[in-house]
Design a protein around this motif. Structure first.
Motif, PDB file in Angstrom:
ATOM      1  N   ASN A  27       0.806  -1.223   0.000  1.00 55.36           N
ATOM      2  CA  ASN A  27       0.000   0.000   0.000  1.00 55.36           C
ATOM      3  C   ASN A  27       0.838   1.272   0.000  1.00 55.36           C
ATOM      4  OD1 ASN A  27      -2.522  -1.101  -0.207  1.00 55.36           O
ATOM      5  ND2 ASN A  27      -2.842  -1.233   2.001  1.00 55.36           N
ATOM      6  N   CYS A  28       2.008   1.255   0.614  1.00 55.98           N
ATOM      7  CA  CYS A  28       2.818   2.474   0.631  1.00 55.98           C
ATOM      8  C   CYS A  28       3.324   2.835  -0.772  1.00 55.98           C
ATOM      9  CB  CYS A  28       3.977   2.358   1.623  1.00 55.98           C
ATOM     10  SG  CYS A  28       5.231   1.160   1.188  1.00 55.98           S
ATOM     11  N   PHE A  29       3.279   1.896  -1.704  1.00 53.75           N
ATOM     12  CA  PHE A  29       3.634   2.181  -3.091  1.00 53.75           C
ATOM     13  C   PHE A  29       2.400   2.585  -3.910  1.00 53.75           C
ATOM     14  CE2 PHE A  29       7.432  -1.007  -3.127  1.00 53.75           C
ATOM     15  CZ  PHE A  29       8.144  -0.161  -2.313  1.00 53.75           C
ATOM     16  N   LYS A  30       1.216   2.199  -3.440  1.00 55.23           N
ATOM     17  CA  LYS A  30      -0.018   2.439  -4.177  1.00 55.23           C
ATOM     18  C   LYS A  30      -0.705   3.741  -3.790  1.00 55.23           C
ATOM     19  CE  LYS A  30      -1.173  -2.458  -4.568  1.00 55.23           C
ATOM     20  NZ  LYS A  30      -2.145  -3.479  -4.185  1.00 55.23           N
ATOM     21  N   SER A  31      -0.828   3.986  -2.503  1.00 56.63           N
ATOM     22  CA  SER A  31      -1.621   5.095  -1.997  1.00 56.63           C
ATOM     23  C   SER A  31      -0.734   6.235  -1.525  1.00 56.63           C
ATOM     24  CB  SER A  31      -2.494   4.588  -0.843  1.00 56.63           C
ATOM     25  OG  SER A  31      -3.173   5.654  -0.233  1.00 56.63           O
ATOM     26  N   ASP A  32      -0.724   7.341  -2.275  1.00 53.78           N
ATOM     27  CA  ASP A  32       0.058   8.534  -1.942  1.00 53.78           C
ATOM     28  C   ASP A  32       1.513   8.187  -1.608  1.00 53.78           C
ATOM     29  OD1 ASP A  32       0.383  11.271  -1.630  1.00 53.78           O
ATOM     30  OD2 ASP A  32      -0.105  11.206   0.503  1.00 53.78           O
ATOM     31  N   PRO A  33       2.238   7.586  -2.546  1.00 53.55           N
ATOM     32  CA  PRO A  33       3.590   7.109  -2.253  1.00 53.55           C
ATOM     33  C   PRO A  33       4.600   8.240  -2.074  1.00 53.55           C
ATOM     34  CG  PRO A  33       3.130   6.851  -4.571  1.00 53.55           C
ATOM     35  CD  PRO A  33       1.861   7.337  -3.930  1.00 53.55           C
ATOM     36  N   SER A  34       5.531   8.010  -1.165  1.00 51.68           N
ATOM     37  CA  SER A  34       6.659   8.918  -0.980  1.00 51.68           C
ATOM     38  C   SER A  34       7.815   8.103  -0.421  1.00 51.68           C
ATOM     39  CB  SER A  34       6.308  10.062  -0.026  1.00 51.68           C
ATOM     40  OG  SER A  34       6.227   9.597   1.302  1.00 51.68           O
ATOM     41  N   ILE A  35       9.005   8.622  -0.600  1.00 52.99           N
ATOM     42  CA  ILE A  35      10.190   7.940  -0.071  1.00 52.99           C
ATOM     43  C   ILE A  35      10.075   7.829   1.444  1.00 52.99           C
ATOM     44  CG2 ILE A  35      12.706   8.091   0.220  1.00 52.99           C
ATOM     45  CD1 ILE A  35      12.012   7.321  -2.596  1.00 52.99           C
ATOM     46  N   LYS A  36       9.717   8.932   2.089  1.00 51.52           N
ATOM     47  CA  LYS A  36       9.661   8.965   3.554  1.00 51.52           C
ATOM     48  C   LYS A  36       8.684   7.935   4.120  1.00 51.52           C
ATOM     49  CE  LYS A  36       9.025  12.082   7.446  1.00 51.52           C
ATOM     50  NZ  LYS A  36       8.744  13.434   7.894  1.00 51.52           N
ATOM     51  N   SER A  37       7.459   7.902   3.599  1.00 50.77           N
ATOM     52  CA  SER A  37       6.464   6.959   4.127  1.00 50.77           C
ATOM     53  C   SER A  37       6.847   5.517   3.810  1.00 50.77           C
ATOM     54  CB  SER A  37       5.072   7.270   3.591  1.00 50.77           C
ATOM     55  OG  SER A  37       5.011   7.050   2.198  1.00 50.77           O
ATOM     56  N   SER A  38       7.420   5.297   2.644  1.00 48.51           N
ATOM     57  CA  SER A  38       7.834   3.948   2.269  1.00 48.51           C
ATOM     58  C   SER A  38       8.975   3.464   3.142  1.00 48.51           C
ATOM     59  CB  SER A  38       8.242   3.908   0.797  1.00 48.51           C
ATOM     60  OG  SER A  38       7.141   4.233  -0.015  1.00 48.51           O
ATOM     61  N   LEU A  39       9.929   4.342   3.434  1.00 43.13           N
ATOM     62  CA  LEU A  39      11.043   3.968   4.310  1.00 43.13           C
ATOM     63  C   LEU A  39      10.532   3.591   5.691  1.00 43.13           C
ATOM     64  CD1 LEU A  39      13.757   6.618   3.406  1.00 43.13           C
ATOM     65  CD2 LEU A  39      13.821   4.171   2.935  1.00 43.13           C
ATOM     66  N   LYS A  40       9.608   4.361   6.210  1.00 47.31           N
ATOM     67  CA  LYS A  40       9.037   4.091   7.533  1.00 47.31           C
ATOM     68  C   LYS A  40       8.399   2.698   7.550  1.00 47.31           C
ATOM     69  CE  LYS A  40       5.995   6.215  10.937  1.00 47.31           C
ATOM     70  NZ  LYS A  40       5.106   7.342  11.218  1.00 47.31           N
ATOM     71  N   PHE A  41       7.615   2.383   6.515  1.00 48.39           N
ATOM     72  CA  PHE A  41       6.967   1.080   6.425  1.00 48.39           C
ATOM     73  C   PHE A  41       7.985  -0.041   6.259  1.00 48.39           C
ATOM     74  CE2 PHE A  41       5.118  -2.348   3.861  1.00 48.39           C
ATOM     75  CZ  PHE A  41       4.113  -2.759   4.717  1.00 48.39           C
ATOM     76  N   LEU A  42       8.934   0.131   5.362  1.00 47.81           N
ATOM     77  CA  LEU A  42       9.902  -0.932   5.073  1.00 47.81           C
ATOM     78  C   LEU A  42      10.809  -1.225   6.264  1.00 47.81           C
ATOM     79  CD1 LEU A  42      10.845   0.035   1.416  1.00 47.81           C
ATOM     80  CD2 LEU A  42       9.446  -1.905   2.155  1.00 47.81           C
ATOM     81  N   ARG A  43      11.120  -0.209   7.052  1.00 45.82           N
ATOM     82  CA  ARG A  43      11.965  -0.428   8.237  1.00 45.82           C
ATOM     83  C   ARG A  43      11.236  -1.226   9.318  1.00 45.82           C
ATOM     84  NH1 ARG A  43      14.101   5.522   7.588  1.00 45.82           N
ATOM     85  NH2 ARG A  43      16.018   5.084   6.441  1.00 45.82           N
ATOM     86  N   ARG A  44       9.908  -1.160   9.305  1.00 44.24           N
ATOM     87  CA  ARG A  44       9.112  -1.856  10.319  1.00 44.24           C
ATOM     88  C   ARG A  44       8.552  -3.188   9.839  1.00 44.24           C
ATOM     89  NH1 ARG A  44       5.669   3.206  12.806  1.00 44.24           N
ATOM     90  NH2 ARG A  44       7.476   4.281  13.647  1.00 44.24           N
ATOM     91  N   THR A  45       8.692  -3.482   8.552  1.00 46.73           N
ATOM     92  CA  THR A  45       8.074  -4.671   7.987  1.00 46.73           C
ATOM     93  C   THR A  45       9.124  -5.502   7.243  1.00 46.73           C
ATOM     94  OG1 THR A  45       6.164  -3.227   7.634  1.00 46.73           O
ATOM     95  CG2 THR A  45       6.053  -5.436   6.679  1.00 46.73           C
ATOM     96  N   PRO A  46       9.705  -6.492   7.937  1.00 50.43           N
ATOM     97  CA  PRO A  46      10.808  -7.273   7.340  1.00 50.43           C
ATOM     98  C   PRO A  46      10.463  -7.971   6.029  1.00 50.43           C
ATOM     99  CG  PRO A  46      10.608  -7.727   9.690  1.00 50.43           C
ATOM    100  CD  PRO A  46       9.429  -6.893   9.310  1.00 50.43           C
ATOM    101  N   TRP A  47       9.255  -8.533   5.888  1.00 46.70           N
ATOM    102  CA  TRP A  47       8.929  -9.254   4.661  1.00 46.70           C
ATOM    103  C   TRP A  47       8.881  -8.312   3.459  1.00 46.70           C
ATOM    104  CZ3 TRP A  47       4.745  -7.747   1.894  1.00 46.70           C
ATOM    105  CH2 TRP A  47       3.731  -7.067   2.562  1.00 46.70           C
ATOM    106  N   ALA A  48       8.368  -7.095   3.680  1.00 46.14           N
ATOM    107  CA  ALA A  48       8.285  -6.121   2.589  1.00 46.14           C
ATOM    108  C   ALA A  48       9.681  -5.635   2.209  1.00 46.14           C
ATOM    109  CB  ALA A  48       7.404  -4.949   2.991  1.00 46.14           C
TER     110      ALA A  48
END
Length: 98
Positions: A38-59
């Protein structure tokens, strides 16, 4: 002195640099198709994606795997292309009329 080199293709690459490289290569829409996050689909940004990826090992693992796969597709950079031009006026000197 022996310089040790890592065989890990991600050695020395930050998650931000990795993600930025993928976004430049594929764009957000294509990344969302390749990796359904979803962080790539809905209003994507580097900052929000980094936050998600750092907290979600599988992603993060999927994004790292895509980056490694994309390295194989990229042409190798030759030493000639890496080296800075010693004479900044060289390309204009070649075009001088005789």
């Amino acid at each position: 002195m022996n310089a040790q080199t890592s065989k890990d293709p991600l050695h020395g690459i930050t998650l931000e640099a990795l993600l930025t490289s993928l976004v430049e290569r594929y764009g957000w829409a294509e990344l969302a198709k390749i990796i359904s996050i979803n962080c790539f689909k809905s209003d994507p940004s580097i900052k929000s994606s980094l936050k998600f990826l750092r907290r979600t090992p599988w992603a993060r693992q999927k994004v790292e795997e895509l980056y490694i796969d994309s390295l194989a597709d990229m042409p190798a950079v030759t030493q000639e292309a890496k080296a800075p031009e010693t004479n900044p006026w060289g390309k204009w000197e070649e075009k001088k009329p005789s």
